[in-house]
Design a protein around this motif. Structure first.
Motif, PDB file in Angstrom:
ATOM      1  N   LEU A 147      -2.888  -4.660   0.701  1.00 22.95           N
ATOM      2  CA  LEU A 147      -1.809  -5.770   1.296  1.00 22.95           C
ATOM      3  C   LEU A 147      -1.119  -6.500   0.085  1.00 22.95           C
ATOM      4  O   LEU A 147       0.177  -6.747   0.326  1.00 22.95           O
ATOM      5  N   LEU A 148      -1.768  -6.899  -0.803  1.00 28.35           N
ATOM      6  CA  LEU A 148      -1.103  -7.541  -1.893  1.00 28.35           C
ATOM      7  C   LEU A 148      -0.193  -6.644  -2.701  1.00 28.35           C
ATOM      8  O   LEU A 148       1.115  -7.245  -3.082  1.00 28.35           O
ATOM      9  N   GLN A 149      -0.483  -5.334  -3.144  1.00 28.86           N
ATOM     10  CA  GLN A 149       0.284  -4.665  -3.819  1.00 28.86           C
ATOM     11  C   GLN A 149       1.795  -4.222  -2.948  1.00 28.86           C
ATOM     12  O   GLN A 149       2.742  -3.775  -3.671  1.00 28.86           O
ATOM     13  N   SER A 150       1.617  -4.189  -1.672  1.00 27.22           N
ATOM     14  CA  SER A 150       2.774  -4.008  -0.809  1.00 27.22           C
ATOM     15  C   SER A 150       3.930  -4.985  -1.040  1.00 27.22           C
ATOM     16  O   SER A 150       5.031  -4.606  -0.621  1.00 27.22           O
ATOM     17  N   LEU A 151       3.686  -6.061  -1.553  1.00 28.00           N
ATOM     18  CA  LEU A 151       4.662  -7.092  -1.801  1.00 28.00           C
ATOM     19  C   LEU A 151       5.625  -6.693  -2.711  1.00 28.00           C
ATOM     20  O   LEU A 151       6.598  -7.342  -2.907  1.00 28.00           O
ATOM     21  N   HIS A 152       5.373  -5.754  -3.731  1.00 28.44           N
ATOM     22  CA  HIS A 152       6.273  -5.514  -4.629  1.00 28.44           C
ATOM     23  C   HIS A 152       6.989  -4.070  -4.263  1.00 28.44           C
ATOM     24  O   HIS A 152       6.564  -3.243  -4.031  1.00 28.44           O
ATOM     25  N   PRO A 153       8.341  -4.532  -3.932  1.00 29.22           N
ATOM     26  CA  PRO A 153       9.194  -3.340  -3.475  1.00 29.22           C
ATOM     27  C   PRO A 153       9.372  -1.985  -4.227  1.00 29.22           C
ATOM     28  O   PRO A 153       9.056  -1.095  -3.374  1.00 29.22           O
ATOM     29  N   LEU A 154       9.048  -2.266  -5.565  1.00 28.90           N
ATOM     30  CA  LEU A 154       9.190  -0.686  -6.183  1.00 28.90           C
ATOM     31  C   LEU A 154       7.585  -0.188  -6.370  1.00 28.90           C
ATOM     32  O   LEU A 154       7.565   1.098  -6.006  1.00 28.90           O
ATOM     33  N   ALA A 155       6.496  -0.905  -6.311  1.00 29.17           N
ATOM     34  CA  ALA A 155       5.089  -0.440  -6.074  1.00 29.17           C
ATOM     35  C   ALA A 155       5.046   0.283  -4.624  1.00 29.17           C
ATOM     36  O   ALA A 155       4.600   1.224  -4.285  1.00 29.17           O
ATOM     37  N   LEU A 156       5.761  -0.566  -3.599  1.00 29.13           N
ATOM     38  CA  LEU A 156       5.386  -0.209  -2.289  1.00 29.13           C
ATOM     39  C   LEU A 156       6.172   1.083  -2.094  1.00 29.13           C
ATOM     40  O   LEU A 156       5.897   2.266  -1.305  1.00 29.13           O
ATOM     41  N   ALA A 157       7.460   1.463  -2.520  1.00 26.43           N
ATOM     42  CA  ALA A 157       8.290   2.558  -2.603  1.00 26.43           C
ATOM     43  C   ALA A 157       7.658   3.860  -3.141  1.00 26.43           C
ATOM     44  O   ALA A 157       7.436   5.054  -2.467  1.00 26.43           O
ATOM     45  N   GLY A 158       6.754   3.587  -4.215  1.00 22.22           N
ATOM     46  CA  GLY A 158       6.084   4.699  -4.777  1.00 22.22           C
ATOM     47  C   GLY A 158       5.180   4.974  -3.794  1.00 22.22           C
ATOM     48  O   GLY A 158       4.890   6.439  -3.763  1.00 22.22           O
ATOM     49  N   VAL A 159       4.255   4.264  -3.421  1.00 23.03           N
ATOM     50  CA  VAL A 159       3.250   4.330  -2.323  1.00 23.03           C
ATOM     51  C   VAL A 159       3.801   5.335  -1.273  1.00 23.03           C
ATOM     52  O   VAL A 159       3.135   6.199  -0.799  1.00 23.03           O
TER      53      VAL A 159
ATOM     54  N   THR B 297      14.604   3.409  -4.262  1.00 29.23           N
ATOM     55  CA  THR B 297      14.453   2.547  -3.167  1.00 29.23           C
ATOM     56  C   THR B 297      15.785   2.721  -1.987  1.00 29.23           C
ATOM     57  O   THR B 297      16.785   3.238  -2.308  1.00 29.23           O
ATOM     58  N   ALA B 298      15.387   2.177  -0.872  1.00 30.27           N
ATOM     59  CA  ALA B 298      16.514   2.278  -0.176  1.00 30.27           C
ATOM     60  C   ALA B 298      17.833   1.298  -0.565  1.00 30.27           C
ATOM     61  O   ALA B 298      18.663   1.764   0.075  1.00 30.27           O
ATOM     62  N   ASP B 299      17.324   0.375  -1.288  1.00 28.81           N
ATOM     63  CA  ASP B 299      18.531  -0.493  -1.724  1.00 28.81           C
ATOM     64  C   ASP B 299      19.177  -0.065  -3.149  1.00 28.81           C
ATOM     65  O   ASP B 299      19.838  -0.722  -3.861  1.00 28.81           O
ATOM     66  N   GLY B 300      18.576   1.128  -3.608  1.00 29.48           N
ATOM     67  CA  GLY B 300      19.119   1.882  -4.713  1.00 29.48           C
ATOM     68  C   GLY B 300      18.464   1.445  -5.920  1.00 29.48           C
ATOM     69  O   GLY B 300      18.930   1.880  -7.090  1.00 29.48           O
ATOM     70  N   ARG B 301      17.407   0.712  -6.046  1.00 33.75           N
ATOM     71  CA  ARG B 301      16.785   0.407  -7.036  1.00 33.75           C
ATOM     72  C   ARG B 301      15.702   1.601  -7.637  1.00 33.75           C
ATOM     73  O   ARG B 301      15.084   2.286  -6.731  1.00 33.75           O
ATOM     74  N   ALA B 302      15.898   2.316  -8.919  1.00 35.58           N
ATOM     75  CA  ALA B 302      15.014   3.402  -9.546  1.00 35.58           C
ATOM     76  C   ALA B 302      13.884   2.705  -9.676  1.00 35.58           C
ATOM     77  O   ALA B 302      13.632   1.447 -10.388  1.00 35.58           O
ATOM     78  N   TYR B 303      12.618   3.503  -9.690  1.00 34.32           N
ATOM     79  CA  TYR B 303      11.217   3.431  -9.984  1.00 34.32           C
ATOM     80  C   TYR B 303      10.668   4.549 -10.479  1.00 34.32           C
ATOM     81  O   TYR B 303      10.791   5.485 -10.355  1.00 34.32           O
ATOM     82  N   ARG B 304       9.664   3.929 -11.263  1.00 37.83           N
ATOM     83  CA  ARG B 304       8.670   5.345 -12.224  1.00 37.83           C
ATOM     84  C   ARG B 304       7.256   4.729 -11.990  1.00 37.83           C
ATOM     85  O   ARG B 304       7.073   3.619 -12.152  1.00 37.83           O
ATOM     86  N   ALA B 305       6.504   5.545 -11.784  1.00 38.98           N
ATOM     87  CA  ALA B 305       5.077   5.357 -11.632  1.00 38.98           C
ATOM     88  C   ALA B 305       4.520   4.915 -12.963  1.00 38.98           C
ATOM     89  O   ALA B 305       3.585   4.023 -12.996  1.00 38.98           O
ATOM     90  N   ASP B 306       5.133   5.402 -13.955  1.00 40.21           N
ATOM     91  CA  ASP B 306       4.639   5.014 -15.242  1.00 40.21           C
ATOM     92  C   ASP B 306       5.250   4.127 -15.998  1.00 40.21           C
ATOM     93  O   ASP B 306       5.075   3.634 -17.201  1.00 40.21           O
TER      94      ASP B 306
END
Length: 306
Positions: free
Chosen positions: A78-90, A140-149
């Motif tokens: 629940l807590l981790q889902s509040l970060h948009p980039l972490a949530l996108a990766g999951v 992400t849906a709003d165009g931000r890049a994310y990397r799991a590392d």
């Protein structure tokens, strides 16, 4: 024949029924959390001879073997889902909706291997996960890049997990950690996170709180985050008969979230509800602890290397 023995006779069938029910519940729980080969995996983790990073006397061992971890895992999600980039990766890569039990089993395997397993097995697993992280990236849906590392993202995921496991242990664990042991726990779980790529992880509870607070401006109770919370709380892919017990664990997770996190996730609590949810969490952790007291499970979760 003494009176206690006479009284004991009628109770014997009930004890037998109790043991059968507990064993079946424990095996079902083990199968969900650790997979179809749960006992075989446990035998490798606990039965393989070799050096280990931690011992039964270490706070990390005491926290990670306790039934309160079942509440802590839900709180961390629940807590981790509040970060948009972490949530996108999951959302994009973990398959938590299509295969939530598979994700739970991978997480359980990671915690068990790095806490209780041999150094050799833990290092092999960490190397494999680092390789997976290098391949997980997206937008992400709003165009931000994310990397799991991404070290910054890894640090958030680690801090949210460490705090969740510690907070729920202090609320629902069999025996609370002292302040000194809580600091040691943060340092010990941080030592594992550092090997996974987290830069300079916190080493005390105070440092852990500072790290979490530093992410406040990045957190977002987005529609996707709230949808994830609904899925975790209300749509678990499990038989109806198991949902009341699961609900007790979720209640404990919600009760220990900060008011700000609950607001962002759209989980309003009327006055007095938090106390009721904490009581539910205690009951849920107690039920899991009862299952884990099954002799087969207890043996599977004990060192057999001497």
């Amino acid at each position: 024949m003494s009176a206690p023995l006479l009284l004991d006779r009628p109770l014997a069938p009930l004890r037998g029924l109790h043991d059968v029910v507990r064993h079946r519940a424990a095996m079902a729980l083990q199968g969900r959390v650790a997979g179809a080969e749960a006992l075989e995996r446990a035998d490798r983790i606990w039965g393989t001879p070799g050096e280990r990073w931690f011992t039964p006397d270490d706070p990390i061992w005491r926290v990670h073997i306790d039934a309160a971890m079942f509440v802590g895992g839900l709180r961390a999600l629940l807590l981790q889902s509040l970060h948009p980039l972490a949530l996108a990766g999951v959302t994009d890569h973990s398959g938590y909706r299509g295969d939530p039990w598979g994700r739970l089993q991978r997480t359980s395997g990671f915690i068990s291997t790095t806490t209780f397993g041999t150094v050799a097995d833990a290092e092999r697993l960490l190397a494999r996960i680092r390789g997976i992280h290098r391949r997980v990236h997206g937008t992400t849906a709003d165009g931000r890049a994310y990397r799991a590392d991404d070290p910054h993202l890894l640090a958030w995921v680690h801090a949210a997990e460490a705090e969740s496991f510690l907070v729920t242990h202090q609320h629902f664990g069999r025996r609370r950690l002292s302040d000194a042991d809580a600091d040691t726990y943060v340092a010990q779980i941080g030592s594992v996170a550092a090997r996974l790529g987290v830069p300079d992880p916190p080493r005390t509870v105070a440092e852990l709180r500072e790290v979490l607070a530093s992410y406040d401006d990045e957190l977002d109770g987005s529609p996707l985050a709230r949808d994830t919370a609904r899925f975790v709380m209300l749509e678990p892919p499990m038989p109806l008969a198991a949902r009341p017990g699961y609900g007790l664990l979720v209640s404990g997770a919600v009760a220990t979230l900060s008011p700000a996190a609950r607001r962002m996730l759209g989980i309003p609590l009327p006055p007095g509800a938090r106390t009721a949810l904490q009581v539910c969490g205690l009951a849920g952790a107690g039920a899991v602890r009862w299952m884990l007291s099954d002799p087969v499970v207890r043996r599977a979760r004990s060192l057999r290397t001497s």
